[in-house]
Write an enzyme that holds these catalytic residues in place. Structure first.
Site, PDB file in Angstrom:
ATOM      1  N   GLN A  79       0.817  -1.215   0.000  1.00 16.00           N
ATOM      2  CA  GLN A  79       0.000   0.000   0.000  1.00 16.00           C
ATOM      3  C   GLN A  79       0.853   1.269   0.000  1.00 16.00           C
ATOM      4  O   GLN A  79       2.050   1.236   0.287  1.00 16.00           O
ATOM      5  CB  GLN A  79      -0.921   0.007   1.215  1.00 16.00           C
ATOM      6  CG  GLN A  79      -2.051  -1.003   1.129  1.00 16.00           C
ATOM      7  CD  GLN A  79      -3.110  -0.726   2.161  1.00 16.00           C
ATOM      8  OE1 GLN A  79      -3.173  -1.367   3.190  1.00 16.00           O
ATOM      9  NE2 GLN A  79      -3.964   0.259   1.875  1.00 16.00           N
ATOM     10  N   HIS A  80       0.196   2.380  -0.316  1.00 15.85           N
ATOM     11  CA  HIS A  80       0.704   3.743  -0.139  1.00 15.85           C
ATOM     12  C   HIS A  80       1.777   4.189  -1.135  1.00 15.85           C
ATOM     13  O   HIS A  80       2.114   5.371  -1.164  1.00 15.85           O
ATOM     14  CB  HIS A  80       1.262   3.957   1.278  1.00 15.85           C
ATOM     15  CG  HIS A  80       0.401   3.443   2.378  1.00 15.85           C
ATOM     16  ND1 HIS A  80      -0.931   3.768   2.499  1.00 15.85           N
ATOM     17  CD2 HIS A  80       0.684   2.605   3.412  1.00 15.85           C
ATOM     18  CE1 HIS A  80      -1.428   3.167   3.569  1.00 15.85           C
ATOM     19  NE2 HIS A  80      -0.483   2.457   4.134  1.00 15.85           N
ATOM     20  N   ASP A 242      -2.238  -4.977  -0.169  1.00 15.22           N
ATOM     21  CA  ASP A 242      -1.871  -6.263   0.416  1.00 15.22           C
ATOM     22  C   ASP A 242      -2.652  -6.570   1.688  1.00 15.22           C
ATOM     23  O   ASP A 242      -2.980  -7.738   1.951  1.00 15.22           O
ATOM     24  CB  ASP A 242      -0.363  -6.338   0.676  1.00 15.22           C
ATOM     25  CG  ASP A 242       0.179  -5.175   1.488  1.00 15.22           C
ATOM     26  OD1 ASP A 242      -0.598  -4.293   1.889  1.00 15.22           O
ATOM     27  OD2 ASP A 242       1.408  -5.151   1.715  1.00 15.22           O
TER      28      ASP A 242
END
Length: 494
Positions: A79-80, A242
């Site tokens: 992520q991110h 994820d």
């Protein structure tokens, strides 16, 4: 044999799982490692082309007959991460990752422009934290204005792999809620937050519409099919972050189940049928990739600590388990606050790891290693407690990630959290969750992810464990000592 393919773009590797859903078994799995560029200033980056190269390498190691069996694909991703692309689809800069803490100043500026942290939580459900995508966009604008002007789309890591596979630019609510600029209640982009990032440009023009369904986003292109050895035209599902795919892969799709992932970072999350917003900002108010919400607590340091100290002491994986079992509860009085990468929960991006309680009798390898495991678990216990305070039921904890392979660590989690621990037979939570999402998308199978997980996930009864009452009593007191140590670290590095 007919399979679904689950892909996971992690920090350390790209993984591929080929799941034969008729036989209920994994036909093949493969992975390829990834490099990671890090600096003392908090930079953590990868190049997007590394992900594609690793995907090709992993796929090339799988038998042709297995690759020919794929009927659907879904992608999980860390992520991110911030993947800006231009009109031709070229990635403009190295990808800043979830563990990049170099944009602390940008976080402060965004929050100030928005009206403060409380205003952020009230409007979008989340603070803007180091690691989230929002501050990376602001940094890109200020550090590389010429390249920023040519940015045509903002994607996340799993979105970029979807783009490579299909040519389609899209996002879905689960992964998008980790950007910091999605209103998680409405699951729409927050115009106000985007203006706080850049008041001079309408960033909505760079953002795809948020997908809420589990339909196909497109099909595998001829070019991508040739490069990874699959047939063109295979449908590709929305995929997700994820953690969202890990929720599917651990059966965390109904209330009552809490997933704890013992990976490089640690996560605690649970399904909710409505938004769960923490006024203190410790719990990330994320959406799920299954139509609900996924309140989550992330710690930046979990197995990273055991790996660092294990390597320093020259202890291999098998010996690590021996050492952990040899040490008594409490590690002889040693307390480790394992903030090796700074920390997100609590929000201490500049913090360092600290070890206290050493003396001439307890300074032994087994105690050092166990204290790190206990410290990482105490950090996750804090997250679990916060979820429970916000109304989440915790009837069982499903463990996943590399640390879950340790029988001693599993029992420590059960004792520290005072909740039964479940381990599933499939170890690849995120990649397997992506495979199950792909399966739910297939025509004729049905799209109720709850039915799919119920049918295809199996408990590993030999590895499941219940809390030991004496252990829970002991760790109840030790946890208080750990929290006191965290306060001291916060005073040093806050």
């Amino acid at each position: 044999m007919t399979t679904v393919l689950g892909l996971d773009v992690g920090t350390q590797s790209v993984k591929a799982i080929f799941y034969d859903f008729e036989a209920c078994q994994i036909s093949a799995s493969a992975s390829a490692p990834l490099d990671l560029h890090q600096t003392d200033g908090g930079v953590a980056e990868q190049r997007a082309e590394w992900w594609i190269e690793a995907l090709r390498t992993a796929m090339a190691s799988v038998e042709k007959r297995v690759r020919e069996s794929v009927a659907a694909i879904a992608v999980s991703g860390q992520q991110h991460g911030f993947v800006p692309i231009d009109r031709s689809g070229e990635v403009l800069i190295p990808v800043k990752l979830w563990c990049d803490t170099s944009t602390r100043v940008e976080c402060d500026r965004i929050i100030e422009a928005f009206g403060g942290g409380e205003a952020c939580i009230a409007a979008v459900g989340n603070l803007v934290l180091p690691g989230y995508t929002a501050s990376k966009v602001r940094w890109f604008r200020d550090a590389h204005p010429d390249l920023y002007a040519g940015m045509d789309a903002i994607l996340l890591p799993h979105d970029y792999l979807n783009f490579y596979l299909t040519g389609e630019r899209c996002m879905e609510a689960g992964d998008a809620s980790g950007t910091g600029f999605l209103d998680i209640r409405t699951r729409n982009w927050s115009e106000k937050m985007l203006r706080a990032i850049d008041p001079d440009r309408d960033l909505r023009e760079c953002l795809p519409e948020v997908r809420l369904d589990n339909g196909a986003i497109g099909t595998l292109s001829t070019r991508a099919a040739q490069e990874i050895g699959l047939a063109a035209g295979i449908p590709v599902a929305t995929g997700g972050g994820d953690n969202m795919m890990g929720a599917i892969g651990t059966g965390n799709v109904t209330p009552g189940v809490v997933t704890i992932s013992l990976g490089t970072s640690g996560t605690v999350y649970a399904h909710s049928d409505g938004p769960v917003i923490d006024p203190e900002g410790e719990v990330a108010a994320f959406c799920s990739s299954t139509g609900g919400w996924l309140p989550l607590v992330c710690t930046m340091n979990c197995t990273v600590g055991t790996e660092l100290v294990r390597e320093m002491l020259g202890v291999d994986i098998a010996e690590l388990e021996v050492q952990l079992a040899a040490a008594r509860r409490g590690a002889g009085g040693i307390i480790t606050v394992p903030f090796f990468n700074g920390e997100r929960t609590p929000n201490l991006p500049q913090a360092k790891a600290c070890i206290t309680g050493l003396d001439a009798r307890n300074t032994r390898p087994e105690n050092l290693l166990r204290s790190i495991v206990e410290g990482a678990t105490f950090a996750l216990r804090h997250g679990l407690d916060r979820l429970i305070e916000l109304g989440i039921d915790a009837e069982e904890v499903v463990l996943t990630g590399g640390g879950a392979k340790s029988g001693t660590w599993r029992q420590i989690v059960a004792d520290v959290c005072a909740v039964p621990v479940t381990v599933l037979k499939n170890e690849e939570g995120a990649a397997f969750g992506a495979a199950l999402q792909a399966l739910a998308m297939l025509e004729g199978v049905g799209n109720d992810i709850r039915d799919v997980t119920k049918h295809h996930l199996q408990r590993d009864t030999e590895q499941c464990c219940d809390p030991d009452p004496s252990g829970s009593r002991f760790y109840g007191e030790a946890y208080g000592n750990y929290r006191n140590a965290v306060q001291q670290v916060a005073a040093l590095y806050g």
